[in-house]
Design a protein around this motif. Structure first.
Motif, short mmCIF file in Angstrom:
data_model
loop_
_atom_site.label_atom_id
_atom_site.label_comp_id
_atom_site.label_asym_id
_atom_site.label_seq_id
_atom_site.Cartn_x
_atom_site.Cartn_y
_atom_site.Cartn_z
N ASN A 120 69.37 40.13 70.10
CA ASN A 120 69.92 39.22 69.10
C ASN A 120 70.90 38.26 69.79
O ASN A 120 72.10 38.50 69.81
N LEU A 122 72.14 35.61 68.93
CA LEU A 122 73.16 35.06 68.03
C LEU A 122 74.49 35.80 68.17
O LEU A 122 75.56 35.21 67.98
N LYS A 126 78.24 34.33 68.09
CA LYS A 126 79.03 34.72 66.93
C LYS A 126 79.08 36.24 66.82
O LYS A 126 78.39 36.85 66.00
N ILE A 129 79.28 38.55 63.51
CA ILE A 129 78.15 38.85 62.64
C ILE A 129 77.98 40.36 62.48
O ILE A 129 77.58 40.84 61.43
N ASN A 132 79.84 41.62 59.51
CA ASN A 132 79.31 41.23 58.20
C ASN A 132 78.04 41.98 57.83
O ASN A 132 77.80 42.22 56.65
N ASP A 136 71.85 44.94 59.22
CA ASP A 136 70.92 43.92 58.73
C ASP A 136 69.95 43.55 59.84
O ASP A 136 70.36 43.11 60.91
N ALA A 139 67.17 37.67 60.28
CA ALA A 139 67.46 36.64 61.28
C ALA A 139 68.95 36.43 61.51
O ALA A 139 69.37 36.13 62.62
N GLY A 140 69.78 36.58 60.51
CA GLY A 140 71.21 36.38 60.66
C GLY A 140 71.99 37.68 60.71
O GLY A 140 73.20 37.67 60.58
N GLY A 141 71.30 38.79 60.90
CA GLY A 141 71.93 40.10 60.85
C GLY A 141 72.58 40.52 62.16
O GLY A 141 72.46 39.86 63.19
#
Length: 172
Positions: A120, A122, A126, A129, A132, A136, A139-141
């Motif tokens: 991941n 991302l 960030k 994540i 949060n 998850d 895609a944004g997990g």
């Protein structure tokens, strides 16, 4: 670096005491609806005592690895995530990366023997994540790695906890 479990010991008692009082404040409400009788894919999700999880596809050939919600909440604000390289063959318990928060730094260990095929990216940009949505797989997990699993990895699942057993473990 220490494992996530060792890093959490000093804060675990405070977290579990606080979370039992405020459990309803951060748990999503569950609404059950039945729209059709079509067969849905069944995911197998297991947890380690070091607070990592793996979710396998229904065919048990691919999966996703991350840290648990309990670990993410106990770590506090995550400021850096070291991701594994790809491809990488790992055995159960091998370190595949690390997570650093304002409170501590911890290794991320592989729950089972597998081959890491994607990460991941991302999380490098960030890392928050993970706080949060640590479990998850979208895609944004906050998931860490996608893996391919063989028979040895599937056998490793037998030593891991299901969601109910993990919940009991974290409440001790």
């Amino acid at each position: 670096m220490a494992s996530i479990a060792r890093s959490l010991r000093p804060v675990a008692s405070r977290f579990s005491a606080r979370s039992s009082r405020n459990a309803a404040s951060w748990r999503p409400s569950i609404v059950v609806r039945s729209f059709s009788a079509s067969k849905t894919a069944v995911q197998v999700k297991k947890y380690t005592k070091d607070h990592e999880w793996i979710e396998l596809s229904d065919d048990k050939k691919t999966g996703v690895i991350g840290i648990s919600e309990y670990a993410a909440h106990a770590l506090g604000d995550v400021v850096y995530v070291e991701l594994p390289t790809t491809p990488m063959d790992v055995a159960a318990g091998d370190s595949i990366g690390a997570v650093e928060s304002v409170k501590s730094a911890s290794d991320i260990n592989s729950p089972i023997s597998c081959k890491i095929v994607a990460v991941n990216d991302l999380l490098e940009e960030k890392p928050g994540i993970i706080n949060n949505g640590p479990e998850d797989v979208g895609a944004g997990g906050g998931w860490v790695a996608k893996v391919e699993v063989d028979e040895v990895g599937v056998k490793d699942l037998e030593g891991l906890m299901d969601h109910a057993a993990y919940k009991d473990f974290t409440e001790e």
